[in-house]
Design a protein around this motif. Structure first.
Motif, PDB file in Angstrom:
ATOM      1  N   PRO A   1       0.812  -1.222   0.000  1.00  0.00           N
ATOM      2  CA  PRO A   1       0.000   0.000   0.000  1.00  0.00           C
ATOM      3  C   PRO A   1       0.844   1.270   0.000  1.00  0.00           C
ATOM      4  CG  PRO A   1      -0.939  -1.605   1.502  1.00  0.00           C
ATOM      5  CD  PRO A   1       0.390  -2.153   1.085  1.00  0.00           C
ATOM      6  N   THR A   2       1.935   1.264   0.750  1.00  0.00           N
ATOM      7  CA  THR A   2       2.820   2.436   0.781  1.00  0.00           C
ATOM      8  C   THR A   2       3.479   2.644  -0.567  1.00  0.00           C
ATOM      9  OG1 THR A   2       3.250   2.110   3.142  1.00  0.00           O
ATOM     10  CG2 THR A   2       4.804   3.494   1.924  1.00  0.00           C
ATOM     11  N   PHE A   3       3.920   1.560  -1.199  1.00  0.00           N
ATOM     12  CA  PHE A   3       4.531   1.656  -2.524  1.00  0.00           C
ATOM     13  C   PHE A   3       3.545   2.257  -3.523  1.00  0.00           C
ATOM     14  CE2 PHE A   3       5.096  -0.310  -6.755  1.00  0.00           C
ATOM     15  CZ  PHE A   3       6.325   0.220  -7.083  1.00  0.00           C
ATOM     16  N   ARG A   4       2.311   1.775  -3.504  1.00  0.00           N
ATOM     17  CA  ARG A   4       1.310   2.307  -4.443  1.00  0.00           C
ATOM     18  C   ARG A   4       1.082   3.795  -4.211  1.00  0.00           C
ATOM     19  NH1 ARG A   4      -1.416  -2.660  -2.725  1.00  0.00           N
ATOM     20  NH2 ARG A   4      -1.221  -4.256  -4.369  1.00  0.00           N
ATOM     21  N   ASP A   5       1.026   4.195  -2.953  1.00  0.00           N
ATOM     22  CA  ASP A   5       0.855   5.618  -2.640  1.00  0.00           C
ATOM     23  C   ASP A   5       2.042   6.440  -3.144  1.00  0.00           C
ATOM     24  OD1 ASP A   5      -1.600   5.237  -1.445  1.00  0.00           O
ATOM     25  OD2 ASP A   5      -0.805   5.183   0.614  1.00  0.00           O
ATOM     26  N   GLU A   6       3.229   5.878  -3.005  1.00  0.00           N
ATOM     27  CA  GLU A   6       4.434   6.568  -3.485  1.00  0.00           C
ATOM     28  C   GLU A   6       4.400   6.717  -5.007  1.00  0.00           C
ATOM     29  OE1 GLU A   6       6.769   8.059  -1.928  1.00  0.00           O
ATOM     30  OE2 GLU A   6       6.837   7.270   0.113  1.00  0.00           O
ATOM     31  N   VAL A   7       3.934   5.692  -5.698  1.00  0.00           N
ATOM     32  CA  VAL A   7       3.817   5.755  -7.156  1.00  0.00           C
ATOM     33  C   VAL A   7       2.850   6.864  -7.563  1.00  0.00           C
ATOM     34  CG1 VAL A   7       2.996   4.537  -9.224  1.00  0.00           C
ATOM     35  CG2 VAL A   7       4.448   3.348  -7.561  1.00  0.00           C
TER      36      VAL A   7
ATOM     37  N   TRP B   1      -4.365   7.049  -9.879  1.00  0.00           N
ATOM     38  CA  TRP B   1      -4.587   5.657 -10.272  1.00  0.00           C
ATOM     39  C   TRP B   1      -5.042   4.833  -9.068  1.00  0.00           C
ATOM     40  CZ3 TRP B   1       0.995   5.997 -12.392  1.00  0.00           C
ATOM     41  CH2 TRP B   1       0.996   6.631 -13.650  1.00  0.00           C
ATOM     42  N   ASP B   2      -6.017   3.950  -9.288  1.00  0.00           N
ATOM     43  CA  ASP B   2      -6.410   3.052  -8.210  1.00  0.00           C
ATOM     44  C   ASP B   2      -5.375   1.935  -8.063  1.00  0.00           C
ATOM     45  OD1 ASP B   2      -6.950   1.143 -10.224  1.00  0.00           O
ATOM     46  OD2 ASP B   2      -9.115   1.475 -10.148  1.00  0.00           O
TER      47      ASP B   2
ATOM     48  N   ASP C   1      -0.862  -1.656 -10.031  1.00  0.00           N
ATOM     49  CA  ASP C   1      -0.350  -3.022 -10.171  1.00  0.00           C
ATOM     50  C   ASP C   1      -0.248  -3.412 -11.645  1.00  0.00           C
ATOM     51  OD1 ASP C   1      -0.456  -2.970  -7.448  1.00  0.00           O
ATOM     52  OD2 ASP C   1      -1.875  -4.619  -7.230  1.00  0.00           O
ATOM     53  N   GLU C   2      -1.238  -3.030 -12.436  1.00  0.00           N
ATOM     54  CA  GLU C   2      -1.226  -3.352 -13.870  1.00  0.00           C
ATOM     55  C   GLU C   2      -0.007  -2.733 -14.558  1.00  0.00           C
ATOM     56  OE1 GLU C   2      -3.877  -2.406 -17.887  1.00  0.00           O
ATOM     57  OE2 GLU C   2      -4.596  -1.773 -15.913  1.00  0.00           O
TER      58      GLU C   2
END
Length: 209
Positions: free
Chosen positions: A62-68, A76-77, A82-83
């Motif tokens: 979750p932290t990585f996705r937020d950083e992205v 992006w959701d 992930d896609e």
């Protein structure tokens, strides 16, 4: 076997050794979704601190996705992140798994990969759908993932940690990796290291097993 291999352990990287990957494919896909002013950020993505931290398991998914999202200033959701992130993954050629299976008859075989939770979940899905395997543990004797070890190649620490778990001396291990810096990192502590520069290298190395 072409080479009379004086070793007990054969350890393989995943990317472009076992699994086809294309780092640029992810970057090119992201560039279609951001303005040109962000292209330099896209090109620098793999060298960001948060990417390196995620690869070592120092931050969670979750932290990585937020950083992205923050890095690219996009909303992006999770599925989209992930896609994009998994788009670098290609196929797992069956002949590579067949080779590992044959080598396993005479050696202990393992994986040592710089990777992360999102990639491994996608890879496990491919293994299930294409080969009926739940995880690489079903094929390999040893599986070492950077995000579970808290270390990443090419640091010597990850190789020493692997050797400790194997209970092996460096010269009893042959390690295959596509990146020169990772091969040099392994070789620097005495591991027999082979750079995989193309799809036929491991097959040529072992000949007809």
């Amino acid at each position: 076997m072409k080479n009379a291999i004086d070793a007990d352990f054969l350890i393989f990287d995943l990317g472009n050794v076992i699994i086809d990957i294309d780092y640029q494919r992810s970057l090119n896909l992201i560039k279609t979704l951001v303005s040109p002013s962000f292209y330099s950020r896209v090109d620098a993505f793999y060298s960001t601190d948060f990417h390196k931290a995620y690869e070592k398991g120092l931050i969670d998914s979750p932290t990585f996705r937020d950083e992205v999202r923050s890095y690219f200033q996009q909303d992006w959701d999770d599925h989209k992140v992930d896609e994009l992130w998994n788009s670098l993954l290609g196929k797992i050629p069956a002949e590579r798994l067949d080779l590992v299976s044959k080598l396993k008859q005479n050696y202990q075989v393992g994986v040592l990969s710089n990777t992360n939770e999102i990639h491994i979940e996608a890879v496990n899905k491919m293994l299930r759908s294409d080969f009926g395997l739940e995880r690489f543990d079903a094929l390999f004797d040893w599986v070492f993932y950077s995000h579970e070890m808290g270390q990443a190649k090419p640091s010597q620490e990850i190789y020493f940690q692997m050797l400790g778990e194997l209970g092996a001396l460096p010269d009893r291990v042959v390690f295959f990796d596509d990146l020169e810096e990772n091969v040099k990192g392994a070789a620097s502590i005495g591991i027999q290291a082979v750079q995989v520069t193309g799809p036929n290298v491991i097959f040529d190395y072992f000949g007809n097993v």
